[in-house]
Each structure stands twice: as C-alpha cells, then as structure tokens.
Design a protein around this motif. Structure first.
Motif, PDB file in Angstrom:
ATOM      1  N   ARG A   1       0.852  -1.197   0.000  1.00 54.00           N
ATOM      2  CA  ARG A   1       0.000   0.000   0.000  1.00 54.00           C
ATOM      3  C   ARG A   1       0.879   1.235   0.000  1.00 54.00           C
ATOM      4  O   ARG A   1       1.987   1.218   0.536  1.00 54.00           O
ATOM      5  CB  ARG A   1      -0.906   0.002   1.248  1.00 54.00           C
ATOM      6  N   GLU A   2       0.394   2.321  -0.598  1.00 52.11           N
ATOM      7  CA  GLU A   2       1.074   3.615  -0.549  1.00 52.11           C
ATOM      8  C   GLU A   2       0.190   4.604   0.191  1.00 52.11           C
ATOM      9  O   GLU A   2      -1.018   4.686  -0.062  1.00 52.11           O
ATOM     10  CB  GLU A   2       1.363   4.127  -1.957  1.00 52.11           C
ATOM     11  N   ILE A   3       0.780   5.353   1.125  1.00 50.93           N
ATOM     12  CA  ILE A   3       0.030   6.281   1.973  1.00 50.93           C
ATOM     13  C   ILE A   3       0.699   7.646   1.916  1.00 50.93           C
ATOM     14  O   ILE A   3       1.925   7.742   2.005  1.00 50.93           O
ATOM     15  CB  ILE A   3      -0.003   5.787   3.436  1.00 50.93           C
ATOM     16  N   GLU A   4      -0.085   8.702   1.791  1.00 53.08           N
ATOM     17  CA  GLU A   4       0.450  10.056   1.768  1.00 53.08           C
ATOM     18  C   GLU A   4       0.132  10.772   3.073  1.00 53.08           C
ATOM     19  O   GLU A   4      -0.986  10.695   3.585  1.00 53.08           O
ATOM     20  CB  GLU A   4      -0.121  10.845   0.587  1.00 53.08           C
ATOM     21  N   LEU A   5       1.129  11.482   3.607  1.00 52.81           N
ATOM     22  CA  LEU A   5       0.972  12.214   4.862  1.00 52.81           C
ATOM     23  C   LEU A   5       1.407  13.656   4.672  1.00 52.81           C
ATOM     24  O   LEU A   5       2.539  13.924   4.270  1.00 52.81           O
ATOM     25  CB  LEU A   5       1.814  11.556   5.959  1.00 52.81           C
ATOM     26  N   GLN A   6       0.505  14.600   4.952  1.00 51.46           N
ATOM     27  CA  GLN A   6       0.868  16.011   4.969  1.00 51.46           C
ATOM     28  C   GLN A   6       1.758  16.269   6.186  1.00 51.46           C
ATOM     29  O   GLN A   6       1.373  15.982   7.319  1.00 51.46           O
ATOM     30  CB  GLN A   6      -0.380  16.897   5.045  1.00 51.46           C
ATOM     31  N   VAL A   7       2.959  16.801   5.950  1.00 49.78           N
ATOM     32  CA  VAL A   7       3.938  16.981   7.017  1.00 49.78           C
ATOM     33  C   VAL A   7       4.080  18.466   7.347  1.00 49.78           C
ATOM     34  O   VAL A   7       4.428  19.271   6.485  1.00 49.78           O
ATOM     35  CB  VAL A   7       5.311  16.396   6.606  1.00 49.78           C
ATOM     36  N   ASN A   8       3.797  18.815   8.592  1.00 47.44           N
ATOM     37  CA  ASN A   8       3.969  20.177   9.083  1.00 47.44           C
ATOM     38  C   ASN A   8       5.098  20.182  10.107  1.00 47.44           C
ATOM     39  O   ASN A   8       4.997  19.546  11.164  1.00 47.44           O
ATOM     40  CB  ASN A   8       2.671  20.690   9.720  1.00 47.44           C
ATOM     41  N   GLN A   9       6.172  20.890   9.795  1.00 47.86           N
ATOM     42  CA  GLN A   9       7.350  20.896  10.652  1.00 47.86           C
ATOM     43  C   GLN A   9       7.282  22.050  11.666  1.00 47.86           C
ATOM     44  O   GLN A   9       6.809  23.145  11.354  1.00 47.86           O
ATOM     45  CB  GLN A   9       8.620  21.037   9.816  1.00 47.86           C
ATOM     46  N   CYS A  10       7.782  21.776  12.881  1.00 45.74           N
ATOM     47  CA  CYS A  10       7.794  22.776  13.940  1.00 45.74           C
ATOM     48  C   CYS A  10       9.202  22.864  14.545  1.00 45.74           C
ATOM     49  O   CYS A  10       9.959  21.897  14.510  1.00 45.74           O
ATOM     50  CB  CYS A  10       6.802  22.416  15.049  1.00 45.74           C
ATOM     51  N   PHE A  11       9.498  24.035  15.106  1.00 43.98           N
ATOM     52  CA  PHE A  11      10.793  24.233  15.759  1.00 43.98           C
ATOM     53  C   PHE A  11      10.597  24.335  17.268  1.00 43.98           C
ATOM     54  O   PHE A  11       9.758  25.095  17.748  1.00 43.98           O
ATOM     55  CB  PHE A  11      11.464  25.506  15.241  1.00 43.98           C
ATOM     56  N   PHE A  12      11.402  23.552  17.995  1.00 45.54           N
ATOM     57  CA  PHE A  12      11.290  23.493  19.455  1.00 45.54           C
ATOM     58  C   PHE A  12      12.655  23.690  20.109  1.00 45.54           C
ATOM     59  O   PHE A  12      13.693  23.396  19.518  1.00 45.54           O
ATOM     60  CB  PHE A  12      10.766  22.118  19.901  1.00 45.54           C
ATOM     61  N   SER A  13      12.622  24.151  21.365  1.00 45.17           N
ATOM     62  CA  SER A  13      13.818  24.150  22.208  1.00 45.17           C
ATOM     63  C   SER A  13      13.375  24.170  23.666  1.00 45.17           C
ATOM     64  O   SER A  13      12.207  24.438  23.965  1.00 45.17           O
ATOM     65  CB  SER A  13      14.725  25.354  21.912  1.00 45.17           C
ATOM     66  N   MET A  14      14.305  23.887  24.568  1.00 46.36           N
ATOM     67  CA  MET A  14      13.980  23.933  25.989  1.00 46.36           C
ATOM     68  C   MET A  14      13.867  25.374  26.478  1.00 46.36           C
ATOM     69  O   MET A  14      13.121  25.669  27.402  1.00 46.36           O
ATOM     70  CB  MET A  14      15.046  23.197  26.797  1.00 46.36           C
ATOM     71  N   GLY A  15      14.631  26.285  25.852  1.00 47.17           N
ATOM     72  CA  GLY A  15      14.588  27.688  26.249  1.00 47.17           C
ATOM     73  C   GLY A  15      13.708  28.508  25.334  1.00 47.17           C
ATOM     74  O   GLY A  15      13.175  28.012  24.338  1.00 47.17           O
ATOM     75  N   ASP A  16      13.545  29.775  25.676  1.00 47.46           N
ATOM     76  CA  ASP A  16      12.719  30.679  24.874  1.00 47.46           C
ATOM     77  C   ASP A  16      13.554  31.648  24.039  1.00 47.46           C
ATOM     78  O   ASP A  16      13.031  32.322  23.162  1.00 47.46           O
ATOM     79  CB  ASP A  16      11.791  31.493  25.791  1.00 47.46           C
ATOM     80  N   ASP A  17      14.854  31.745  24.324  1.00 44.00           N
ATOM     81  CA  ASP A  17      15.726  32.696  23.638  1.00 44.00           C
ATOM     82  C   ASP A  17      16.467  31.975  22.510  1.00 44.00           C
ATOM     83  O   ASP A  17      17.434  31.252  22.739  1.00 44.00           O
ATOM     84  CB  ASP A  17      16.722  33.297  24.631  1.00 44.00           C
ATOM     85  N   ILE A  18      16.018  32.180  21.257  1.00 44.70           N
ATOM     86  CA  ILE A  18      16.637  31.468  20.140  1.00 44.70           C
ATOM     87  C   ILE A  18      18.053  31.968  19.858  1.00 44.70           C
ATOM     88  O   ILE A  18      18.817  31.303  19.166  1.00 44.70           O
ATOM     89  CB  ILE A  18      15.778  31.572  18.862  1.00 44.70           C
ATOM     90  N   ALA A  19      18.410  33.120  20.422  1.00 45.11           N
ATOM     91  CA  ALA A  19      19.775  33.635  20.221  1.00 45.11           C
ATOM     92  C   ALA A  19      20.811  32.736  20.897  1.00 45.11           C
ATOM     93  O   ALA A  19      21.994  32.786  20.551  1.00 45.11           O
ATOM     94  CB  ALA A  19      19.879  35.052  20.767  1.00 45.11           C
TER      95      ALA A  19
END
Length: 217
Positions: free
Chosen positions: A80-98
């Motif tokens: 079988r072939e299955i298609e999945l819409q992929v939505n990527q997210c960015f995570f970290s333990m902290g809030d300061d991406i700098a």
C-alpha cells in the motif's frame, strides 16, 4: 493470526511522523520501533506475518535514499502507498533562540526547512539525526540545541514550541509504503514500483533502452 498478534514496524523512537501515522491507521496492531530504516527492513525480511511502514519519498526532498537501498538489499513487497501532509515545527527547551548553538533533525526534515533555517539560523551547526524524535531527545537535554519535528514530538518531550509550519512549501507530503516479506492479495492494483541499476560500462542511452518497453506497451 488475530489482530492483536499482528505487528507493525516503524522508525522510532516515540514521536516520529512514522509512529503517528502507524498508530492512526492501525490502532489494533502491536508496534515495534526501530532506530533505522535498514533495521526495519531486516526485521521484516525474517517474518512472514509482520508489516512495516517505510517513508519512501517527500514532495520537496525527493526519495529517501536509505529506504531505496534497503529495498534493494531485502526481498520485500509493497502492499500500500500512503500520503501524509507533514507540518514541521521548531522546538527548544529555552525561549531565547539567540542562545541556540546547534539545530538537530532528520536530514529529510532539515531539507524541507532549508530556507527557514538559512533565514533564522545562518550560523548555527546543523546536526543530522536518525529520526526527528531523536533530535527532540537531544534538545530536551540541552537548551542550546534546537530541534525540528512534529508538534506531537515536541510536546511529548516537554519542549517549548517556538515556530510552527516552518517547511518551505505549504504542500509538503511524504509518501509511505506499507511493506511485507510476502505477496499479499490486494484488490485494485493501480501502481507498480521498480528499482533498477545499470552497469557502469553502459553507454549513453542505456536508461532509454530500459524504459522503452514501457512506452511501447
């Protein structure tokens, strides 16, 4: 074999896109996680009853090379072939991406978010992992590591959601194959997949010669 005895293998650990798709489509099955696609195919090749969910192609990044290589190594059948819409997210333990010093994820996800990464983290180290979930595990242990993956994975490992839907294209679809080591009878076949290689000493036009019979039918 009863439904509770059926096993479905997928790329782990907990939190991968593969896991989410497997449990949504086959909730009654037993599940077995694997660290690599090759290890999935090896396990399936030794079983006549088990099934596996294998990512094979993404609309942005193309073929998943490890999957194609594993298909060549092991005698498997696509059911079988299955298609999945992929939505990527960015995570970290902290809030300061700098403070982010490195960005981790599966190579396919890194490729799907290439423009976003270059715009937001042009100078950080990019570290490929065997799965998105593995990247989440690493990020959960170090606030200077950022991870890309599913919203489910980030929440599962207690990370902070910084940005969502960061893939470069809105239409970001990954195709999965449901595979087994035995040929199952499936109604309404409408697609055939072929993997082939040509000898190195073949001259120009060798690929055309292989494809010509299909064009003439």
């Amino acid at each position: 074999m009863t439904l509770k005895e059926k096993r479905l293998h997928y790329l782990g650990p907990i939190g991968t896109f593969s896991e989410g798709l497997a449990k949504r489509l086959y909730p009654g099955y037993q599940f077995e996680q694997h660290p690599t696609i090759n290890s999935i195919c090896l396990a399936i090749s030794k079983s006549t009853d088990d099934l596996a969910l294998i990512p094979i192609e993404n609309s942005q990044e193309g073929s998943v090379n490890e999957s194609l290589s594993s298909y060549v190594m092991y005698d498997l059948f696509i059911q079988r072939e299955i298609e999945l819409q992929v939505n990527q997210c960015f995570f970290s333990m902290g809030d300061d991406i700098a403070k982010i010093q490195s960005l981790v994820s599966h190579p396919q996800s890194l490729g799907q978010c290439r423009q976003w990464i270059e715009a937001n983290f042009p100078n950080v180290a990019i570290v490929p992992t065997s799965s998105n979930a593995e990247g989440m595990v690493l990020a959960s242990k170090d606030p200077e590591i950022g991870a890309i993956g599913s919203s489910h994975a980030g929440n599962l490992y207690g990370l902070n959601l910084i940005s969502e839907n960061i893939q470069d294209a809105d239409f970001n679809v990954t195709k999965f194959n449901l595979v087994s080591s035995t040929h199952l009878q499936v109604d309404n076949y409408n697609k055939t997949s072929i993997i082939l290689s040509l000898p190195d000493d073949q001259g120009a036009g060798s690929l055309i010669e292989v494809l010509k019979p299909f064009a003439l039918r």
